[in-house]
Enzyme design. Structure first.
Site, mmCIF file in Angstrom:
data_model
loop_
_atom_site.group_PDB
_atom_site.id
_atom_site.type_symbol
_atom_site.label_atom_id
_atom_site.label_comp_id
_atom_site.label_asym_id
_atom_site.label_seq_id
_atom_site.Cartn_x
_atom_site.Cartn_y
_atom_site.Cartn_z
ATOM 1 N N ARG A 106 2.640 54.823 57.366
ATOM 2 C CA ARG A 106 4.039 54.502 56.665
ATOM 3 C C ARG A 106 4.925 53.470 57.356
ATOM 4 O O ARG A 106 5.705 52.942 56.692
ATOM 5 C CB ARG A 106 4.763 55.879 56.452
ATOM 6 C CG ARG A 106 4.013 56.917 55.293
ATOM 7 C CD ARG A 106 5.112 57.800 55.183
ATOM 8 N NE ARG A 106 6.346 57.460 54.836
ATOM 9 C CZ ARG A 106 7.353 58.276 55.164
ATOM 10 N NH1 ARG A 106 7.265 59.345 55.640
ATOM 11 N NH2 ARG A 106 8.546 57.957 54.993
ATOM 12 N N ARG A 128 17.047 66.860 54.394
ATOM 13 C CA ARG A 128 17.477 65.585 53.864
ATOM 14 C C ARG A 128 18.296 65.655 52.891
ATOM 15 O O ARG A 128 17.850 65.106 51.599
ATOM 16 C CB ARG A 128 16.134 64.928 53.934
ATOM 17 C CG ARG A 128 15.171 64.974 54.986
ATOM 18 C CD ARG A 128 15.510 64.305 56.341
ATOM 19 N NE ARG A 128 16.052 62.863 56.232
ATOM 20 C CZ ARG A 128 14.891 61.852 56.103
ATOM 21 N NH1 ARG A 128 13.612 62.574 56.546
ATOM 22 N NH2 ARG A 128 15.166 60.599 56.218
ATOM 23 N N CYS A 153 11.815 66.794 53.501
ATOM 24 C CA CYS A 153 10.376 66.393 54.219
ATOM 25 C C CYS A 153 10.419 67.350 55.328
ATOM 26 O O CYS A 153 11.116 68.162 55.767
ATOM 27 C CB CYS A 153 10.590 65.108 54.456
ATOM 28 S SG CYS A 153 11.627 64.539 55.735
ATOM 29 N N ASP A 207 14.736 58.349 65.860
ATOM 30 C CA ASP A 207 13.463 57.728 65.672
ATOM 31 C C ASP A 207 12.554 57.641 66.962
ATOM 32 O O ASP A 207 11.083 57.198 66.767
ATOM 33 C CB ASP A 207 13.375 56.571 64.649
ATOM 34 C CG ASP A 207 13.838 57.152 63.323
ATOM 35 O OD1 ASP A 207 14.222 56.208 62.513
ATOM 36 O OD2 ASP A 207 13.904 58.205 63.060
ATOM 37 N N LYS A 248 10.856 48.299 58.996
ATOM 38 C CA LYS A 248 10.723 49.027 57.804
ATOM 39 C C LYS A 248 12.237 49.441 57.072
ATOM 40 O O LYS A 248 12.577 49.135 56.296
ATOM 41 C CB LYS A 248 9.956 50.053 58.292
ATOM 42 C CG LYS A 248 10.042 51.316 57.156
ATOM 43 C CD LYS A 248 8.982 52.564 57.365
ATOM 44 C CE LYS A 248 9.602 53.606 58.387
ATOM 45 N NZ LYS A 248 10.788 54.548 57.407
ATOM 46 N N ASN A 249 12.825 49.862 58.215
ATOM 47 C CA ASN A 249 14.336 50.612 57.618
ATOM 48 C C ASN A 249 15.270 49.335 57.405
ATOM 49 O O ASN A 249 16.360 50.048 56.924
ATOM 50 C CB ASN A 249 14.719 51.533 58.796
ATOM 51 C CG ASN A 249 14.126 52.875 58.774
ATOM 52 O OD1 ASN A 249 13.019 52.983 57.584
ATOM 53 N ND2 ASN A 249 14.181 53.738 59.898
HETATM 54 C C1 EPZ Z 1 17.471 57.026 58.098
HETATM 55 O O1 EPZ Z 1 17.238 58.031 57.281
HETATM 56 C C2 EPZ Z 1 16.030 56.621 58.379
HETATM 57 N N1 EPZ Z 1 15.023 56.120 57.287
HETATM 58 C C3 EPZ Z 1 15.475 57.524 59.351
HETATM 59 O O2 EPZ Z 1 14.166 56.990 59.799
HETATM 60 C C4 EPZ Z 1 16.310 57.737 60.601
HETATM 61 O O3 EPZ Z 1 15.773 58.860 61.220
HETATM 62 C C5 EPZ Z 1 17.671 58.231 60.095
HETATM 63 O O4 EPZ Z 1 18.339 57.011 59.223
HETATM 64 C C6 EPZ Z 1 18.671 58.321 61.091
HETATM 65 O O5 EPZ Z 1 18.782 57.406 61.860
HETATM 66 C C7 EPZ Z 1 15.285 54.815 56.755
HETATM 67 O O6 EPZ Z 1 16.294 54.000 56.945
HETATM 68 C C8 EPZ Z 1 14.545 54.784 55.493
HETATM 69 P P1 EPZ Z 1 21.046 59.660 57.531
HETATM 70 P P2 EPZ Z 1 18.582 58.875 56.483
HETATM 71 O O7 EPZ Z 1 21.375 59.893 56.058
HETATM 72 O O8 EPZ Z 1 19.263 57.693 55.945
HETATM 73 C C9 EPZ Z 1 22.712 64.217 57.017
HETATM 74 C C10 EPZ Z 1 11.939 56.773 60.249
HETATM 75 O O9 EPZ Z 1 11.279 57.577 60.986
HETATM 76 N N2 EPZ Z 1 22.970 63.866 55.531
HETATM 77 O O10 EPZ Z 1 21.403 58.795 58.620
HETATM 78 O O11 EPZ Z 1 17.721 59.691 55.433
HETATM 79 C C11 EPZ Z 1 20.972 64.431 57.291
HETATM 80 O O12 EPZ Z 1 20.269 65.464 57.066
HETATM 81 C C12 EPZ Z 1 12.998 57.549 59.313
HETATM 82 O O13 EPZ Z 1 11.665 55.824 59.992
HETATM 83 C C13 EPZ Z 1 23.704 64.715 54.918
HETATM 84 O O14 EPZ Z 1 23.978 65.788 55.360
HETATM 85 O O15 EPZ Z 1 19.089 59.419 57.698
HETATM 86 C C14 EPZ Z 1 20.872 63.954 58.731
HETATM 87 O O16 EPZ Z 1 21.251 65.156 59.513
HETATM 88 C C15 EPZ Z 1 13.010 59.067 59.737
HETATM 89 N N3 EPZ Z 1 23.717 64.329 53.576
HETATM 90 C C16 EPZ Z 1 22.074 62.975 58.973
HETATM 91 O O17 EPZ Z 1 22.873 63.248 57.899
HETATM 92 C C17 EPZ Z 1 23.447 63.185 53.170
HETATM 93 O O18 EPZ Z 1 23.990 62.753 51.912
HETATM 94 C C18 EPZ Z 1 21.584 61.688 59.197
HETATM 95 O O19 EPZ Z 1 20.844 61.273 58.243
HETATM 96 C C19 EPZ Z 1 22.895 62.193 54.033
HETATM 97 C C20 EPZ Z 1 22.440 62.632 55.183
#
Ligand code: EPZ
Length: 416
Positions: free
Chosen positions: A395, A120, A115, A303, A22-23
């Site tokens: 999802r 996020r 969420c 995850d 999915k990701n």
């Molecule tokens: C991706 O989310 C995945 N989703 C998530 O999977 C996964 O848990 C996550 O990466 C971490 O591996 C998809 O790929 C669609 P991040 P993403 O940006 O990109 C902080 C699932 O269950 N952050 O790597 O949103 C954030 O708050 C989902 O399939 C900022 O502070 O995750 C978090 O603490 C859930 N500012 C950390 O970075 C930003 O601009 C990592 O988030 C962006 C992120």
């Protein structure tokens, strides 16, 4: 809303196939916006997030259709408005920003709310895109972005962000000159996006490392591409074998990408072996507690935290789980406790004391992976478990009750 009814206690036996990630599919679908001409994608999973993404792409003028096993997209006639109700439903919709800025010089997308698992924010996405020349204004809860043209730059991420890396990477491939992404995310799904873009003619090096270099090109051409298998869905089925004391062959299991999970499950008393037909998972002895801290790849993936915690609930001894990525990813804990688990949470740390058995109960999913973990707990529990709000699980998992039923689970879906 649907719920799953599970009669637990059946050791799962048999073979299960893992679909596309999915990701990886989500960013690659958005990346099709960048491409002149049709893109043919294989192994796109049939999950709700994909359906939502295809609807959003159609709403912004991209042609999309499923042709048998393939999804065909053609972004000939685009317009830059991402509708709020879709962005609100699926945060990953922010991945339309980089491609629309690169293709049209404009984008309007709702600033996604938080969420259940955390705030996020997307500040790192916006900062990275601004480094390439984009300007953003907030108008009525929408983020409106524009740029004359995008120019390559050095983009340093304060923390590795999967979505931020993907958004900036997609903008950079059509930017003028060279872009360097520093402290980039190394997840296999980021690598798959980069490989798809390269197959369309993008000039990218370093994907999978913390430094990705991009040389902008003037256009990308359509291609055929196969999405990598879903390591998190695969990991979920490995745990399903262990938690029910069964024996499951997981086909299309991305073994190398699952190394941190395989090592952890083995340390907990699971036997996990790669065979020519797939990855064979079963218990190698009594389950033992273990400690884990979630980390960016190649650390233990957040995850898989909830699913592994389900296994810890039935392991001898104690386990300490530290969730370092998201601030609120323990919503499955009170639901596990309703089933007899012994877990206490202090901030981002959960202490699990193993119990000899879990008892079926009505529980509620609050997020995708926590919901999947509740299904796993129900498979192991004695008696009946009802998992409500199963739309969270839909999802990211294709027909989970059919796949588990195919392994002998007594599980059915009912409408609430
Ligand atoms: C991706 O989310 C995945 N989703 C998530 O999977 C996964 O848990 C996550 O990466 C971490 O591996 C998809 O790929 C669609 P991040 P993403 O940006 O990109 C902080 C699932 O269950 N952050 O790597 O949103 C954030 O708050 C989902 O399939 C900022 O502070 O995750 C978090 O603490 C859930 N500012 C950390 O970075 C930003 O601009 C990592 O988030 C962006 C992120």
């Amino acid at each position: 809303m649907d719920k799953l009814i599970i009669e637990g206690g059946v050791p799962l036996k048999g073979t299960v196939d893992v679909g596309g990630a999915k990701n990886a599919a989500l960013p690659i679908l958005f990346a099709a916006i960048l491409v002149d001409g049709p893109v043919r994608l294989k192994n796109v999973p049939d999950t709700q997030d994909i359906v939502t993404t295809l609807r959003l792409l159609r709403d912004i003028g991209c042609e999309c259709r499923r042709e048998g096993e393939e999804v065909v997209l053609d972004a000939k006639n685009l317009h830059p408005e991402a509708p709020y109700e879709i962005v609100r439903k699926m945060r990953a919709s922010v991945l339309c920003m980089g491609p629309l800025l690169a293709r049209l010089g404009r984008v309007r997308a709702a600033l996604p709310g938080g969420c259940n698992i955390g705030a996020r924010p997307i500040d790192l996405h916006l900062k990275g895109l601004e480094r390439l020349g984009a300007k953003f204004d907030l108008a009525g809860g929408d983020m409106v972005g524009s740029c004359e043209s995008l120019k390559g730059a050095v983009v340093h991420f304060d923390t590795p962000t999967v979505g931020g890396t993907e958004n900036v990477l997609m903008a950079a491939v059509l930017a003028e000159g060279e872009t360097v992404l520093e402290n980039a995310a190394k997840e296999p799904e980021v690598v798959d996006l980069a490989n798809f873009l390269a197959a369309c003619g993008a000039k990218i090096a370093g994907q999978g490392t913390s430094e990705i270099r991009v040389r902008g090109v003037s256009s990308l051409t359509g291609c055929g591409y196969g999405i990598i298998p879903d390591r998190i869905v695969a990991g979920t089925y490995l745990v399903a074998a262990g938690i029910t004391d069964g024996e499951v062959l997981v086909r299309n299991c991305p073994f190398a990408e699952l190394e941190p999970v395989v090592l952890k499950l083995r340390s907990m008393g699971m036997g996990i072996e790669k065979t020519p037909e797939g990855v064979l998972a079963k218990r190698s002895g009594p389950l033992r507690g273990a400690d884990l801290t979630t980390q960016p790849h190649p650390g233990f993936p957040t995850d898989m935290q909830a699913q592994t915690m389900a296994l810890m609930c039935l392991a001898e001894g104690a386990s300490v789980v530290e969730e370092s990525i998201f601030e609120n990813r323990f919503m499955h804990v009170p639901e596990f406790c309703r089933m007899g688990a012994q877990i206490t949470v202090r901030g981002r740390t959960a202490m699990v004391r193993g119990v000899s058995r879990l008892k079926g109960a009505p529980v509620m999913a609050s997020d995708l992976r926590g919901g999947a973990a509740l299904v796993l707990a129900g498979l192991a529990a004695s008696g009946t478990t009802q998992v409500r709000r199963i739309y969270h699980v839909d999802r990211g998992y294709e027909a989970i009750e059919k796949k588990l039923g195919g392994l002998g689970a007594r599980i059915r879906r009912e409408r609430e």
